[in-house]
Design a protein around this motif. Sequence first.
Motif, PDB file in Angstrom:
ATOM      1  N   SER A 120       0.748  -1.120  -0.159  1.00  0.00           N
ATOM      2  CA  SER A 120       0.086   0.093  -0.047  1.00  0.00           C
ATOM      3  C   SER A 120       0.678   1.322   0.000  1.00  0.00           C
ATOM      4  N   SER A 121       0.689   2.184  -1.078  1.00  0.00           N
ATOM      5  CA  SER A 121       1.402   3.446  -1.051  1.00  0.00           C
ATOM      6  C   SER A 121       1.063   4.377   0.061  1.00  0.00           C
ATOM      7  N   HIS A 122      -0.275   4.343   0.280  1.00  0.00           N
ATOM      8  CA  HIS A 122      -0.360   5.281   1.559  1.00  0.00           C
ATOM      9  C   HIS A 122       0.149   4.897   2.805  1.00  0.00           C
ATOM     10  N   SER A 123       0.035   3.574   3.142  1.00  0.00           N
ATOM     11  CA  SER A 123       0.762   2.944   4.331  1.00  0.00           C
ATOM     12  C   SER A 123       2.144   3.256   4.422  1.00  0.00           C
ATOM     13  N   PHE A 158      -1.863   4.791  12.054  1.00  0.00           N
ATOM     14  CA  PHE A 158      -2.890   3.749  12.193  1.00  0.00           C
ATOM     15  C   PHE A 158      -4.244   3.984  11.404  1.00  0.00           C
ATOM     16  N   SER A 159      -4.520   5.315  11.666  1.00  0.00           N
ATOM     17  CA  SER A 159      -5.866   5.680  10.809  1.00  0.00           C
ATOM     18  C   SER A 159      -5.765   5.661   9.401  1.00  0.00           C
ATOM     19  N   VAL A 160      -4.692   6.357   8.843  1.00  0.00           N
ATOM     20  CA  VAL A 160      -4.506   6.063   7.405  1.00  0.00           C
ATOM     21  C   VAL A 160      -4.620   4.760   6.999  1.00  0.00           C
ATOM     22  N   SER A 161      -3.623   3.842   7.758  1.00  0.00           N
ATOM     23  CA  SER A 161      -3.592   2.587   7.440  1.00  0.00           C
ATOM     24  C   SER A 161      -5.018   1.805   7.314  1.00  0.00           C
ATOM     25  N   TYR A 162      -5.677   1.927   8.066  1.00  0.00           N
ATOM     26  CA  TYR A 162      -6.856   1.223   8.464  1.00  0.00           C
ATOM     27  C   TYR A 162      -7.862   1.664   7.556  1.00  0.00           C
ATOM     28  N   GLN A 165      -1.197  -6.061   2.600  1.00  0.00           N
ATOM     29  CA  GLN A 165      -0.711  -4.951   1.615  1.00  0.00           C
ATOM     30  C   GLN A 165      -0.456  -3.698   2.492  1.00  0.00           C
ATOM     31  N   VAL A 166      -1.305  -3.525   3.413  1.00  0.00           N
ATOM     32  CA  VAL A 166      -1.083  -2.309   4.357  1.00  0.00           C
ATOM     33  C   VAL A 166       0.053  -2.633   5.147  1.00  0.00           C
ATOM     34  N   PHE A 167      -0.061  -3.847   5.842  1.00  0.00           N
ATOM     35  CA  PHE A 167       0.988  -4.246   6.501  1.00  0.00           C
ATOM     36  C   PHE A 167       2.625  -4.090   6.211  1.00  0.00           C
ATOM     37  N   TYR A 168       2.531  -4.768   5.032  1.00  0.00           N
ATOM     38  CA  TYR A 168       3.875  -4.512   4.260  1.00  0.00           C
ATOM     39  C   TYR A 168       4.458  -3.333   3.807  1.00  0.00           C
ATOM     40  N   THR A 204       7.806  -1.633   4.955  1.00  0.00           N
ATOM     41  CA  THR A 204       8.668  -1.133   3.966  1.00  0.00           C
ATOM     42  C   THR A 204       8.931   0.499   4.116  1.00  0.00           C
ATOM     43  N   GLY A 205       7.740   1.212   4.766  1.00  0.00           N
ATOM     44  CA  GLY A 205       8.034   2.751   4.625  1.00  0.00           C
ATOM     45  C   GLY A 205       8.966   2.847   6.012  1.00  0.00           C
TER      46      GLY A 205
END
Length: 238
Positions: free
Chosen positions: A101-104, A148-152, A164-167, A171-172
């Motif tokens: 996930s690019s946002h995460s 956490f809010s953006v990821s969720y 996808q969000v976790f990885y 990565t980030g």
Amino acid sequence: MASEEYCSVPPRWRSISLTHVEFPAGDLTGQLLAYTSLLPIVILVGFVTLIVFKRELHTISFFGGLVLNEGVNWLLKHILREPRPCEGAHATLTTEYGMPSSHSQFIWFFVVYFFLFLYLRMHQTNNARCVELLWRHILSITLLGVAFSVSYSRVYLLYHTWSQVFYGGVTGSTIGVVWFFFTQEVLTPLFPKMAAWPISEFFLVRDTSLIPNILWFEYTVTRSEARNRQRKLGTKLQ
């Protein structure tokens, strides 16, 4: 007002918006999370504003790390080619791939780098007051909640899976740590030379690496200069 005979309506319209995030109609939580997922755009705008008005090398390096992070995300997506969940759920997507996930990845790079900057770069003395430490902790907790809010939001809105969000976050965070120490150990010793370049002097680019707390420094210098000018102005008017 043009008459109807001259009104030629195209068969299909497209939006030029770069922030077209979709959410379920009537879902207040989804709408709130949709706005939350736009925070990376807000951060980018803030960085450009800081660079234009502050022109500080560490800020420019921070922004360069964000750009590098986005480049790595684009590369990983096109290597892994893992599709997003619920294919066809969203009409407007910049890419069909979702891993990572690019946002995460973006928000966790920003938060981890900011943590390190806040506690290692900005705090280099041992005489910090309780109030100063308190606002650092409050800011850190707030940023953690934002990450956490953006990821969720990306999972809730069906743009990404949990993996996808976790990885993306892993990565980030990793790139954030690596880029921070690369900036500190490799780039920071070069900043005085970079600030002395003719092009840097022309664009008023500066290096504040040796100033532990730039906020306090700018505040005291500005206050002192304002008082000096006020005294001089008062002397001339007498």
